[in-house]
Write an enzyme that holds these catalytic residues in place. Structure first.
Site, PDB file in Angstrom:
ATOM      1  NE  ARG A 124     -41.713   4.306   5.637  1.00  0.00           N
ATOM      2  CZ  ARG A 124     -41.592   2.732   5.247  1.00  0.00           C
ATOM      3  NH1 ARG A 124     -41.703   1.971   5.875  1.00  0.00           N
ATOM      4  NH2 ARG A 124     -40.941   3.296   3.945  1.00  0.00           N
ATOM      5  NE  ARG A 139     -48.907  -2.814  -0.193  1.00  0.00           N
ATOM      6  CZ  ARG A 139     -48.263  -3.355   1.280  1.00  0.00           C
ATOM      7  NH1 ARG A 139     -46.828  -3.890   1.228  1.00  0.00           N
ATOM      8  NH2 ARG A 139     -49.303  -3.557   1.894  1.00  0.00           N
ATOM      9  CE  LYS A 143     -41.001  -5.447   5.972  1.00  0.00           C
ATOM     10  NZ  LYS A 143     -42.267  -5.349   6.594  1.00  0.00           N
ATOM     11  CE  LYS A 199     -42.360   7.418  -6.187  1.00  0.00           C
ATOM     12  NZ  LYS A 199     -42.138   8.974  -5.634  1.00  0.00           N
ATOM     13  N   GLY A 200     -40.399   1.588  -4.279  1.00  0.00           N
ATOM     14  CA  GLY A 200     -39.227   0.540  -3.762  1.00  0.00           C
ATOM     15  C   GLY A 200     -38.311   0.583  -2.594  1.00  0.00           C
ATOM     16  CG  ASP A 244     -44.799  -6.263   3.526  1.00  0.00           C
ATOM     17  OD1 ASP A 244     -46.145  -5.717   2.771  1.00  0.00           O
ATOM     18  OD2 ASP A 244     -44.735  -5.826   4.646  1.00  0.00           O
ATOM     19  CG  MET A 245     -40.705  -7.180  -3.297  1.00  0.00           C
ATOM     20  SD  MET A 245     -40.341  -9.199  -3.312  1.00  0.00           S
ATOM     21  CE  MET A 245     -41.823  -9.101  -4.452  1.00  0.00           C
ATOM     22  CB  THR A 281     -47.735   6.517  -4.317  1.00  0.00           C
ATOM     23  OG1 THR A 281     -46.430   7.494  -4.618  1.00  0.00           O
ATOM     24  CG2 THR A 281     -48.729   6.755  -4.461  1.00  0.00           C
ATOM     25  CG  HIS A 282     -46.968   8.623   1.406  1.00  0.00           C
ATOM     26  ND1 HIS A 282     -46.096   7.852   1.017  1.00  0.00           N
ATOM     27  CD2 HIS A 282     -47.936   7.998   2.023  1.00  0.00           C
ATOM     28  CE1 HIS A 282     -46.760   6.526   2.022  1.00  0.00           C
ATOM     29  NE2 HIS A 282     -47.243   6.830   2.426  1.00  0.00           N
ATOM     30  CD  GLN A 314     -39.631  -3.939  -3.656  1.00  0.00           C
ATOM     31  OE1 GLN A 314     -38.992  -5.072  -4.982  1.00  0.00           O
ATOM     32  NE2 GLN A 314     -39.389  -3.690  -2.754  1.00  0.00           N
TER      33      GLN A 314
END
Ligand SMILES: Cc1cc2nc3c(=O)[nH]c(=O)nc-3n(C[C@H](O)[C@H](O)[C@H](O)COP(=O)(O)OP(=O)(O)OC[C@H]3O[C@@H](n4cnc5c(N)ncnc54)[C@H](O)[C@@H]3O)c2cc1C
Length: 319
Positions: free
Chosen positions: A299, A194, A110, A197-198, A144-145, A236-237, A174
């Site tokens: 999370r 990568r 990050k 979604k964001g 990472d964004m 994504t999941h 994102q």
């Protein structure tokens, strides 16, 4: 670790009250009130542990099952120079450990952990050093964004370092950001992106809030990234997006080395195994370290069964 005044805190997913139960939604909004030990207990599945050796063990187990990994030393919004040094040292240690244990893992960083909110040039210098070390070790670093205050500076970091010939560096776009399709056009050749979604809460002026629209934009972005011939980490999941990505990959006759799927540790493990069985490469994001709280909140807010988790943990705690 502090969030400086004036910047939006990084608080929650693109999720509406309709996509989860009302109780889960209310609980997700109240998570900062949940005592830290409970947050710790229920978020254990998302984090490899406090130490590098626990993270190495987690990656070893993932590699043995055929998954690649990316190591994330937890921490963000660092505003003290000595803490930037600490974070850089931890990443260098992680890089050495990957080499020593011959792990199939790269690194995710990050930028605010490397001082982006403190001093752009400091962040650039620290990242440059890490990316050089990674290149010497035939490894790779992903930026990472973070929230929208970081989007332009993070893309600038990426472009600057790529212009210096550092090809072992990737970035994130994102799908909820309205600007992302334009950002695809402004990326350098042979970018490594990568797509996710964001996760941060952004105002509607700059971000789509509607889940269906975010998914549409995700697919438009995936198509645009493939069109430019970029290597894409499809992060994504969401099974519908995975299904659509499969169709796009088939239609474009892409070889499995042209992309990878990516998932977070502790999430959607059966879908993860299925994607691997279908012959696609899959990388698991493995966070570890002492600064677990902010990541854990993010999370938990995305967990559609959040209430059940918290309640069963409360009862488990009383036994
Ligand atoms: C490898 C990786 C890297 C990422 N990097 C970034 C980044 O740099 N910047 C950024 O803003 N975001 C990042 N994200 C987060 C991402 O933006 C989303 O917030 C997150 O992935 C959830 O979106 P989804 O596509 O899985 O869809 P969702 O619709 O949120 O989830 C789809 C399904 O997955 C399951 N699920 C999702 N999350 C959880 C959870 N926490 N617990 C249990 N089940 C869950 C649920 O069944 C849910 O219905 C990253 C995600 C991944 C996978």
């Amino acid at each position: 670790m502090t969030a400086p005044g004036g910047l939006r805190r990084l608080d929650g997913p693109v999720r509406t009250a309709t996509s989860v139960s009302a109780f889960d939604y209310i609980l997700s909004r109240s998570l900062p009130l949940v005592p830290k030990p409970i947050v710790r207990r229920v978020s254990r599945r998302y984090i490899a542990g406090d130490t590098l050796s626990e993270a190495v063990q987690a990656v070893r187990e993932l590699n043995a099952k055929g998954f690649m990994a990316t190591l994330d030393v937890l921490g963000e919004s660092v505003t003290d120079r000595p803490l930037v040094e600490t974070a850089v040292g931890e990443y260098e240690g992680a890089l050495r450990a990957i080499g020593a244990a011959r792990l199939d893992s790269n690194l995710s960083v990050k930028p605010t952990q490397f001082g982006l909110r403190l001093d752009f040039d400091l962040c650039l210098t620290k990242l440059r050093r890490l990316v050089h070390l990674a290149r010497d070790a035939a490894n790779f670093v992903r930026l990472d964004m973070e929230d929208s205050s970081c989007t332009s500076p993070t893309l600038d970091l990426y472009r600057r370092l790529r212009a210096e010939g550092l090809g072992n560096l990737g970035v994130v776009l994102q799908a909820y950001m309205r600007r992302s399709l334009n950002d695809v056009r402004d990326l350098p050749e042979a970018a490594n992106v990568r797509l996710c979604k964001g996760i941060y809460i952004e105002p509607p002026e700059i971000a789509y809030r509607d889940g269906a629209l975010v998914n549409k934009n995700f697919l438009a972005l995936l198509e645009a990234l493939f069109e430019r011939g970029f290597y894409v980490g499809i992060a994504t999941h969401d099974e519908e997006l995975v299904w659509e990505a499969y169709r796009l990959i088939e239609r474009r006759r892409l070889s499995p080395s042209a992309y990878e799927f990516q998932m977070l540790l502790g999430v959607a493990e059966s879908l993860r195994a299925r994607i691997r069985r279908d012959g696609h490469r899959l990388r698991v994001y493995v966070p570890f370290g002492a600064h677990w709280y902010a990541y854990s909140l993010r999370r938990l807010k995305e967990n559609p069964r959040l209430a059940g988790y918290v309640l069963s943990s409360l009862f488990a705690g009383r036994r």
